[in-house]
Design a protein around this motif. Sequence first.
Motif, PDB file in Angstrom:
ATOM      1  N   SER A 125       0.724  -1.190  -0.037  1.00 48.71           N
ATOM      2  CA  SER A 125      -0.049   0.183  -0.080  1.00 48.71           C
ATOM      3  C   SER A 125       0.956   1.238   0.077  1.00 48.71           C
ATOM      4  CB  SER A 125      -0.928   0.091   1.111  1.00 48.71           C
ATOM      5  OG  SER A 125      -0.086   0.340   2.417  1.00 48.71           O
ATOM      6  N   LEU A 126       0.263   2.381  -0.149  1.00 48.20           N
ATOM      7  CA  LEU A 126       1.193   3.613  -0.313  1.00 48.20           C
ATOM      8  C   LEU A 126       1.734   3.735   1.209  1.00 48.20           C
ATOM      9  CD1 LEU A 126       1.888   5.643  -2.199  1.00 48.20           C
ATOM     10  CD2 LEU A 126      -0.062   7.178  -1.502  1.00 48.20           C
ATOM     11  N   GLU A 160      -7.966   1.330   7.124  1.00 46.06           N
ATOM     12  CA  GLU A 160      -9.019   0.497   6.429  1.00 46.06           C
ATOM     13  C   GLU A 160     -10.371   0.425   7.034  1.00 46.06           C
ATOM     14  OE1 GLU A 160      -8.232  -3.418   5.019  1.00 46.06           O
ATOM     15  OE2 GLU A 160      -8.586  -2.980   2.999  1.00 46.06           O
ATOM     16  N   ALA A 161     -10.103   0.318   8.399  1.00 41.20           N
ATOM     17  CA  ALA A 161     -11.343  -0.267   9.003  1.00 41.20           C
ATOM     18  C   ALA A 161     -12.227   1.091   9.470  1.00 41.20           C
ATOM     19  CB  ALA A 161     -10.821  -0.374  10.670  1.00 41.20           C
ATOM     20  N   ILE A 162     -11.678   2.298   9.219  1.00 43.02           N
ATOM     21  CA  ILE A 162     -12.302   3.411   9.403  1.00 43.02           C
ATOM     22  C   ILE A 162     -13.084   3.772   8.096  1.00 43.02           C
ATOM     23  CG2 ILE A 162     -12.363   6.082   9.736  1.00 43.02           C
ATOM     24  CD1 ILE A 162      -9.826   5.553  11.353  1.00 43.02           C
ATOM     25  N   SER A 163     -12.419   3.489   7.024  1.00 38.76           N
ATOM     26  CA  SER A 163     -12.729   3.839   5.589  1.00 38.76           C
ATOM     27  C   SER A 163     -13.939   2.623   5.402  1.00 38.76           C
ATOM     28  CB  SER A 163     -11.828   3.994   4.550  1.00 38.76           C
ATOM     29  OG  SER A 163     -11.094   2.936   4.499  1.00 38.76           O
ATOM     30  N   GLU A 164     -13.778   1.758   5.707  1.00 34.32           N
ATOM     31  CA  GLU A 164     -14.781   0.695   5.630  1.00 34.32           C
ATOM     32  C   GLU A 164     -16.056   0.896   6.140  1.00 34.32           C
ATOM     33  OE1 GLU A 164     -13.221  -3.309   6.690  1.00 34.32           O
ATOM     34  OE2 GLU A 164     -12.240  -3.683   4.481  1.00 34.32           O
ATOM     35  N   SER A 165     -15.939   1.508   7.507  1.00 31.33           N
ATOM     36  CA  SER A 165     -17.071   1.972   8.231  1.00 31.33           C
ATOM     37  C   SER A 165     -18.074   3.025   7.342  1.00 31.33           C
ATOM     38  CB  SER A 165     -16.788   2.079   9.626  1.00 31.33           C
ATOM     39  OG  SER A 165     -17.572   3.233  10.313  1.00 31.33           O
ATOM     40  N   LEU A 166     -17.216   3.947   6.814  1.00 27.32           N
ATOM     41  CA  LEU A 166     -17.589   4.939   6.140  1.00 27.32           C
ATOM     42  C   LEU A 166     -18.290   4.723   4.885  1.00 27.32           C
ATOM     43  CD1 LEU A 166     -14.871   7.796   6.441  1.00 27.32           C
ATOM     44  CD2 LEU A 166     -16.873   7.664   7.581  1.00 27.32           C
ATOM     45  N   VAL A 167     -17.802   3.777   4.186  1.00 32.07           N
ATOM     46  CA  VAL A 167     -18.338   3.106   2.980  1.00 32.07           C
ATOM     47  C   VAL A 167     -19.501   2.285   3.303  1.00 32.07           C
ATOM     48  CG1 VAL A 167     -17.959   1.282   1.098  1.00 32.07           C
ATOM     49  CG2 VAL A 167     -16.131   3.045   1.754  1.00 32.07           C
ATOM     50  N   LYS A 168     -19.628   1.770   4.388  1.00 31.60           N
ATOM     51  CA  LYS A 168     -20.977   0.844   4.731  1.00 31.60           C
ATOM     52  C   LYS A 168     -21.962   1.876   5.051  1.00 31.60           C
ATOM     53  CE  LYS A 168     -22.421  -2.393   8.448  1.00 31.60           C
ATOM     54  NZ  LYS A 168     -23.158  -1.470   9.240  1.00 31.60           N
ATOM     55  N   LEU A 196     -20.309   7.216  12.952  1.00 29.30           N
ATOM     56  CA  LEU A 196     -19.515   8.359  12.503  1.00 29.30           C
ATOM     57  C   LEU A 196     -18.683   9.081  13.753  1.00 29.30           C
ATOM     58  CD1 LEU A 196     -21.971  10.674  10.573  1.00 29.30           C
ATOM     59  CD2 LEU A 196     -20.194   9.294   9.713  1.00 29.30           C
ATOM     60  N   LYS A 197     -19.207   8.770  14.871  1.00 27.39           N
ATOM     61  CA  LYS A 197     -18.585   9.216  16.116  1.00 27.39           C
ATOM     62  C   LYS A 197     -17.363   8.294  16.441  1.00 27.39           C
ATOM     63  CE  LYS A 197     -21.568  12.471  18.494  1.00 27.39           C
ATOM     64  NZ  LYS A 197     -22.607  12.455  19.411  1.00 27.39           N
ATOM     65  N   SER A 198     -17.606   6.777  16.144  1.00 30.53           N
ATOM     66  CA  SER A 198     -16.359   6.036  16.148  1.00 30.53           C
ATOM     67  C   SER A 198     -15.167   6.178  15.270  1.00 30.53           C
ATOM     68  CB  SER A 198     -16.945   4.536  16.527  1.00 30.53           C
ATOM     69  OG  SER A 198     -16.529   4.038  15.384  1.00 30.53           O
ATOM     70  N   SER A 199     -15.717   6.666  14.194  1.00 33.18           N
ATOM     71  CA  SER A 199     -14.530   6.882  13.138  1.00 33.18           C
ATOM     72  C   SER A 199     -13.925   8.335  13.650  1.00 33.18           C
ATOM     73  CB  SER A 199     -14.977   7.076  11.669  1.00 33.18           C
ATOM     74  OG  SER A 199     -16.041   6.117  11.145  1.00 33.18           O
ATOM     75  N   LYS A 200     -14.564   9.185  14.025  1.00 32.11           N
ATOM     76  CA  LYS A 200     -13.916  10.484  14.584  1.00 32.11           C
ATOM     77  C   LYS A 200     -12.902  10.169  15.752  1.00 32.11           C
ATOM     78  CE  LYS A 200     -15.517  14.432  17.330  1.00 32.11           C
ATOM     79  NZ  LYS A 200     -15.073  15.624  16.776  1.00 32.11           N
ATOM     80  N   ALA A 201     -13.454   9.364  16.637  1.00 33.74           N
ATOM     81  CA  ALA A 201     -12.581   8.848  17.838  1.00 33.74           C
ATOM     82  C   ALA A 201     -11.367   8.311  17.184  1.00 33.74           C
ATOM     83  CB  ALA A 201     -13.231   8.247  18.632  1.00 33.74           C
ATOM     84  N   ALA A 202     -11.506   7.463  16.187  1.00 38.67           N
ATOM     85  CA  ALA A 202     -10.353   6.784  15.873  1.00 38.67           C
ATOM     86  C   ALA A 202      -9.364   7.643  15.141  1.00 38.67           C
ATOM     87  CB  ALA A 202     -10.905   5.449  14.986  1.00 38.67           C
ATOM     88  N   THR A 436      -4.092   5.981   1.869  1.00 37.68           N
ATOM     89  CA  THR A 436      -3.399   4.594   1.699  1.00 37.68           C
ATOM     90  C   THR A 436      -3.052   4.473   0.415  1.00 37.68           C
ATOM     91  OG1 THR A 436      -5.782   3.782   1.358  1.00 37.68           O
ATOM     92  CG2 THR A 436      -5.211   3.601   3.593  1.00 37.68           C
ATOM     93  N   GLY A 437      -3.569   5.299  -0.551  1.00 31.90           N
ATOM     94  CA  GLY A 437      -3.037   4.929  -1.989  1.00 31.90           C
ATOM     95  C   GLY A 437      -4.218   4.355  -2.761  1.00 31.90           C
ATOM     96  N   GLN A 438      -5.185   3.806  -2.189  1.00 33.88           N
ATOM     97  CA  GLN A 438      -6.256   3.029  -2.924  1.00 33.88           C
ATOM     98  C   GLN A 438      -6.961   3.911  -3.910  1.00 33.88           C
ATOM     99  OE1 GLN A 438      -7.910   2.167   1.115  1.00 33.88           O
ATOM    100  NE2 GLN A 438      -8.457   0.146   0.455  1.00 33.88           N
ATOM    101  N   ARG A 439      -6.898   4.883  -3.647  1.00 35.80           N
ATOM    102  CA  ARG A 439      -7.235   5.806  -4.831  1.00 35.80           C
ATOM    103  C   ARG A 439      -6.607   7.063  -4.816  1.00 35.80           C
ATOM    104  NH1 ARG A 439     -13.385   6.522  -4.272  1.00 35.80           N
ATOM    105  NH2 ARG A 439     -13.493   4.346  -3.724  1.00 35.80           N
ATOM    106  N   ALA A 440      -5.336   7.244  -5.050  1.00 37.28           N
ATOM    107  CA  ALA A 440      -4.550   8.285  -4.983  1.00 37.28           C
ATOM    108  C   ALA A 440      -4.409   8.715  -6.372  1.00 37.28           C
ATOM    109  CB  ALA A 440      -2.995   8.137  -4.238  1.00 37.28           C
ATOM    110  N   ALA A 441      -4.423   9.962  -6.628  1.00 40.18           N
ATOM    111  CA  ALA A 441      -4.111  10.672  -8.170  1.00 40.18           C
ATOM    112  C   ALA A 441      -2.631  10.343  -8.545  1.00 40.18           C
ATOM    113  CB  ALA A 441      -4.455  12.143  -7.845  1.00 40.18           C
ATOM    114  N   ASP A 442      -2.237  10.282  -9.601  1.00 42.56           N
ATOM    115  CA  ASP A 442      -0.936   9.946 -10.035  1.00 42.56           C
ATOM    116  C   ASP A 442      -0.055  11.274  -9.425  1.00 42.56           C
ATOM    117  OD1 ASP A 442      -1.798   7.971 -11.582  1.00 42.56           O
ATOM    118  OD2 ASP A 442      -1.721   9.169 -13.449  1.00 42.56           O
TER     119      ASP A 442
END
Length: 456
Positions: A125-126, A160-168, A196-202, A436-442
């Motif tokens: 990963s990046l 990834e855990a945070i972004s997965e929760s956002l994506v869910k 959202l609050k748990s993502s914020k805390a993390a 993380t670079g999963q969707r980073a611009a060139d």
Amino acid sequence: MSTVCAVSTPLAVGGISVIRISGGDALSIAGRVFFPFGEKKVEKMQGYTCAYGEVKDKEGRVADDAILTVFRAPHSYTGEDIAEISCHGGIYVTKKIYRIILEAGAEPAGAGEFTKRAFLNGKLSLTQAEAVADTISAEGEYALSSAELTKKGRLFKSIEAISESLVKSLGELAAWVDYPDEDIPEVDERELMASLKSSKAALEKLLRDYDSGIVFKSGIDTVIAGKPNVGKSTLMNLLLGFERSIVTDIAGTTRDVIEETARLGAVTLKLSDTAGIHRTDDTVEKLGVALALDRLEKCRLMIAVFDISSPLDDEDRELLEKLKEPGRKCIIVLNKTDKAQNVDKTGFESYCKNVVAISAAEGEGREELTDMIEGLFTPEDYDPDSTIFANERQKLCAEKALGCINEAITALGSGLTLDAVTVTIDRAAEHLFELTGQRAADAVVNEVFSKFCVGK
Ligand code: GDP
């Protein structure tokens, strides 16, 4: 993608040099320049095998005898075929073999190109790629172990855990917003708010850890302050273990800021021995004093030095007052214990509770002082096992994501439409994907790898 080549070891005289070729043509290029002794054929070699042989130029002249190591895609650092030639570690011979390989069809690799290819081929990963650069530049145990954890993917997994929760949440919101007429359960706003609050805390915890972690990675900005002749330069030399500052009896010798790195156990200090903070009419010295004050404002640790062989004066008292300012840790060093003492040692503790008496000239009290410094920054301040961001780029992405999550929380709390909430959560996730670079611009990817050295 083209096949690239670079010298991966430093261009200096040493035991061996490693020249790395990576790409689809790596083995055919290696086969044109490397000739194994015996029956082996380079292009038939299996991954993770070596051959001993000779490197020859186009005319068949031998440049060196060497070892060729072959890695087959995808089981290599870059995920591509790799051929590595380990030759004798002379600068001339290394450069010569590098040129022979370029002539055989490889292109020169750019900065960090091997690691960039590893990233583009999904090997890293990046954040893991950035940790590779950190391992190379690590100057102490904390920096190294933190890079090691990131290389193992700890940071990536936390993010990834945070972004997965956002994506869910986004998935639930999108279904509800896009298909209002379908029989889709209504979004539970309380559940959404809790998530959202748990993502914020993390994210907040990661950002907090970064602030304390960074002092271990890159060192604690430390200022040694005190009026002229109290023994600042002598103390600095004592901490560094060698002579660096000019130590003389003339007040104001140390005119500009001298910076050095001292490693005390697990802690690295970035020490500046500044011109004494004192009143002066000398223009050059005034600049030094201004610089010293600026350092003092920004430092994390101030070591205030006093000479206890002569009575305290107004300048000493001014410095004592400075110790009361918040925002940095302080240590009072009472220097010159080997001389007759003219200062009452009691009373200092009301300015700062960390007081240590030493003789910088004779090295007495050094251990007590270094233990005190280590104790001030470890362990309660910092957990070396915590995941931390490796650099400002990652921190900035996390801050932006946090900003968006805060907006989403406000929007949700104030009863704005779920559309508005969706947009901000979506932006938060984008910032984390960039981290993380999963969707980073060139442009972001190129910027990250431009900081690497060629050959990595
Ligand atoms: P600075 O101006 O604060 O950087 O002070 P220096 O480190 O240049 O020291 C000034 C003078 O004090 C020099 O002559 C040092 O040798 C002397 N000095 C420094 N530390 C000690 C100490 O612990 N004991 C004694 N006796 N002299 C010291």
